[in-house]
Design a protein around this motif. Structure first.
Motif, PDB file in Angstrom:
ATOM      1  N   ILE A 197      -3.171 -15.623   0.164  1.00 10.61           N
ATOM      2  CA  ILE A 197      -4.401 -15.226  -0.053  1.00 10.61           C
ATOM      3  C   ILE A 197      -5.306 -14.907   1.497  1.00 10.61           C
ATOM      4  CG2 ILE A 197      -6.691 -15.300  -1.231  1.00 10.61           C
ATOM      5  CD1 ILE A 197      -4.402 -17.379  -2.922  1.00 10.61           C
ATOM      6  N   HIS A 198      -5.769 -14.728   1.676  1.00 11.20           N
ATOM      7  CA  HIS A 198      -6.740 -13.924   2.995  1.00 11.20           C
ATOM      8  C   HIS A 198      -6.252 -13.389   3.758  1.00 11.20           C
ATOM      9  CE1 HIS A 198      -9.668 -16.416   0.859  1.00 11.20           C
ATOM     10  NE2 HIS A 198      -9.052 -17.423   0.664  1.00 11.20           N
ATOM     11  N   THR A 199      -5.518 -12.580   3.480  1.00 11.98           N
ATOM     12  CA  THR A 199      -4.437 -11.493   4.770  1.00 11.98           C
ATOM     13  C   THR A 199      -4.548 -10.821   4.156  1.00 11.98           C
ATOM     14  OG1 THR A 199      -2.243 -11.658   3.247  1.00 11.98           O
ATOM     15  CG2 THR A 199      -2.411 -14.481   4.442  1.00 11.98           C
ATOM     16  N   GLN A 200      -4.304 -10.215   5.868  1.00  9.35           N
ATOM     17  CA  GLN A 200      -3.863  -8.518   5.700  1.00  9.35           C
ATOM     18  C   GLN A 200      -3.455  -8.391   4.776  1.00  9.35           C
ATOM     19  OE1 GLN A 200      -2.592  -7.090   9.994  1.00  9.35           O
ATOM     20  NE2 GLN A 200      -4.488  -8.517  10.644  1.00  9.35           N
ATOM     21  N   GLY A 201      -1.906  -8.040   4.169  1.00  8.15           N
ATOM     22  CA  GLY A 201      -1.863  -7.592   3.475  1.00  8.15           C
ATOM     23  C   GLY A 201      -2.330  -7.954   1.869  1.00  8.15           C
ATOM     24  N   ALA A 202      -2.745  -8.895   1.973  1.00 11.56           N
ATOM     25  CA  ALA A 202      -3.702  -9.178   0.917  1.00 11.56           C
ATOM     26  C   ALA A 202      -4.779  -8.072   0.284  1.00 11.56           C
ATOM     27  CB  ALA A 202      -4.151 -10.892   0.388  1.00 11.56           C
ATOM     28  N   ASN A 203      -4.868  -8.228   1.906  1.00 11.84           N
ATOM     29  CA  ASN A 203      -7.140  -7.361   1.608  1.00 11.84           C
ATOM     30  C   ASN A 203      -6.560  -5.418   1.646  1.00 11.84           C
ATOM     31  OD1 ASN A 203      -9.318  -7.238   2.714  1.00 11.84           O
ATOM     32  ND2 ASN A 203      -8.746  -6.104   4.295  1.00 11.84           N
ATOM     33  N   PHE A 204      -5.110  -5.500   2.087  1.00  6.37           N
ATOM     34  CA  PHE A 204      -4.578  -4.205   1.981  1.00  6.37           C
ATOM     35  C   PHE A 204      -4.678  -4.449   0.229  1.00  6.37           C
ATOM     36  CE2 PHE A 204      -1.235  -0.558   0.929  1.00  6.37           C
ATOM     37  CZ  PHE A 204      -1.507   0.465   1.659  1.00  6.37           C
ATOM     38  N   PHE A 205      -4.003  -4.181  -0.297  1.00  3.54           N
ATOM     39  CA  PHE A 205      -3.927  -4.510  -1.923  1.00  3.54           C
ATOM     40  C   PHE A 205      -5.426  -4.309  -2.647  1.00  3.54           C
ATOM     41  CE2 PHE A 205       0.917  -5.176  -0.421  1.00  3.54           C
ATOM     42  CZ  PHE A 205       1.435  -4.355  -0.598  1.00  3.54           C
ATOM     43  N   ILE A 206      -5.759  -5.642  -2.114  1.00  2.74           N
ATOM     44  CA  ILE A 206      -7.636  -5.578  -2.825  1.00  2.74           C
ATOM     45  C   ILE A 206      -7.805  -4.039  -2.608  1.00  2.74           C
ATOM     46  CG2 ILE A 206      -9.014  -6.699  -2.798  1.00  2.74           C
ATOM     47  CD1 ILE A 206      -7.156  -9.558  -2.536  1.00  2.74           C
ATOM     48  N   LYS A 207      -7.856  -4.107  -1.989  1.00  2.00           N
ATOM     49  CA  LYS A 207      -8.737  -2.059  -1.210  1.00  2.00           C
ATOM     50  C   LYS A 207      -8.304  -1.586  -2.108  1.00  2.00           C
ATOM     51  CE  LYS A 207     -10.083  -1.122   3.008  1.00  2.00           C
ATOM     52  NZ  LYS A 207      -9.984  -1.430   4.227  1.00  2.00           N
ATOM     53  N   LYS A 208      -6.777  -1.103  -2.059  1.00  2.00           N
ATOM     54  CA  LYS A 208      -6.514  -0.397  -3.011  1.00  2.00           C
ATOM     55  C   LYS A 208      -6.585   0.401  -4.099  1.00  2.00           C
ATOM     56  CE  LYS A 208      -1.419   1.719  -3.968  1.00  2.00           C
ATOM     57  NZ  LYS A 208      -0.115   1.634  -3.358  1.00  2.00           N
ATOM     58  N   ASN A 209      -6.142  -0.921  -5.041  1.00  2.00           N
ATOM     59  CA  ASN A 209      -6.385  -0.968  -6.322  1.00  2.00           C
ATOM     60  C   ASN A 209      -8.025  -1.138  -6.843  1.00  2.00           C
ATOM     61  OD1 ASN A 209      -3.548  -4.179  -5.707  1.00  2.00           O
ATOM     62  ND2 ASN A 209      -3.685  -1.493  -7.462  1.00  2.00           N
ATOM     63  N   LEU A 210      -9.069  -1.935  -5.958  1.00  2.00           N
ATOM     64  CA  LEU A 210      -9.647  -1.456  -6.023  1.00  2.00           C
ATOM     65  C   LEU A 210     -10.558   0.372  -5.986  1.00  2.00           C
ATOM     66  CD1 LEU A 210     -12.016  -4.231  -5.007  1.00  2.00           C
ATOM     67  CD2 LEU A 210     -11.667  -3.690  -7.015  1.00  2.00           C
ATOM     68  N   HIS A 211     -10.106   0.885  -5.106  1.00  2.00           N
ATOM     69  CA  HIS A 211      -9.877   2.509  -4.695  1.00  2.00           C
ATOM     70  C   HIS A 211      -9.882   3.320  -6.302  1.00  2.00           C
ATOM     71  CE1 HIS A 211     -10.457   5.758  -2.799  1.00  2.00           C
ATOM     72  NE2 HIS A 211     -10.197   6.826  -3.119  1.00  2.00           N
TER      73      HIS A 211
END
Length: 290
Positions: free
Chosen positions: A178-192
């Motif tokens: 949580i709160h990592t760059q990897g998590a951030n990448f997938f969250i942005k990808k799925n929300l988009h």
């Protein structure tokens, strides 16, 4: 479906309860985010939590297997004195709840109740939307089951429901990424991807009990006018209403403000992960199911 399940044998001997705790079941840790909301909203009650980690995940198992595992655990809760059991697991709610309610309870425990998390969520989520467009973030299994769109449309037939499977989110949470760059990448990808399907979505439901641990990160990437709702909040609200409407069940529930935790796998692992999901230290006991 067969009503036969294996015998329940447990090494956690000496379990004692004053009255009847509310049972909370999940295939693993995720249900602890639901229990957290129960304790926050209804702290006076006693709760007994069981995570069937030794046989998790349930998501890729057949309806028959999920039914048998869930029924076995429900019977264990009844043996501990629980009058009310909540299946804080989307898979168990989708694949086992109806059979247990309709086929098993009348025979084995007509005075007890088993509830799930899908209906309490779907019967209220539409009230949060003004645009009539709702986004669902869930696991592949939940998305493919179509449980949420089907149930939401029963209560809000004019609502449009858009789903996005987020297969990386559970591993991110369970591996504490949580709160990592990897998590951030997938969250942005799925929300988009979700908002590409429904640009007018104004409510997003986290339809997996793991996802609340990512709530702050998800919120950062949502438009400011979009509401983010966790399943635990809605189910806790529903439980409070249920207990108010059913005094015959509520009066049986013990009220010492205590929680007990059991797992069918490593207690050390459960306590480490469980504390993260529950938001407070967890001390579990081992339960052997056969």
């Amino acid at each position: 479906m067969s009503n036969q399940t294996s015998d329940t044998r447990h090494q956690a001997s000496g379990i004692r309860h004053d009255g009847a705790p509310i049972g909370v079941f999940d295939s693993g840790y995720g249900g602890l985010t639901v229990l957290k909301e129960f304790v926050s909203r209804l702290p006076q009650y006693d709760y007994l939590y069981l995570g069937d980690n030794g046989r998790a995940p349930y998501g890729n198992r057949s309806f028959e297997t999920v039914y048998e595992y869930t029924l076995q655990c429900v019977k264990w809760f009844f043996e501990q004195g629980c009058s009310l059991v909540i299946l804080a697991c989307n898979t168990a709610s989708a694949k086992a709840l109806r059979s247990i309610q309709q086929n098993d309870l009348p025979l084995i425990a007509p005075d007890k109740r088993v509830l799930g998390v899908i209906r309490p969520t779907t019967e209220i989520i539409g009230n949060y939307s003004e645009s009539g467009e709702i986004g669902i973030l869930a696991t592949k299994g939940t998305v493919h089951s179509e449980s949420y769109p089907i149930e939401i449309r029963k209560f809000f037939p004019e609502t449009s429901v858009y789903q996005e499977a987020c297969p990386m989110w559970v591993p991110i949470v369970e591996n504490n990424e949580i709160h990592t760059q990897g998590a951030n990448f997938f969250i942005k990808k799925n929300l988009h991807a979700l908002f590409q399907k429904g640009p007018k979505i104004d409510v997003v439901l986290l339809a997996c009990t793991h996802y609340p641990l990512l709530k702050d990160d998800i919120q950062e990437h949502l438009p400011i006018d979009v509401k983010l709702v966790t399943q635990g909040e809605l189910v806790a609200h529903s439980l409070a209403g249920y207990l108010n409407r059913h005094p015959e069940i509520e009066q049986q529930c013990s009220k010492n403000g205590q929680q007990q935790f059991f797992t069918t796998d490593s207690t050390e692992d459960f306590d480490q992960h469980g504390s993260m999901f529950f938001g407070a230290p967890v001390k579990s006991r081992y339960l052997e199911l056969r």
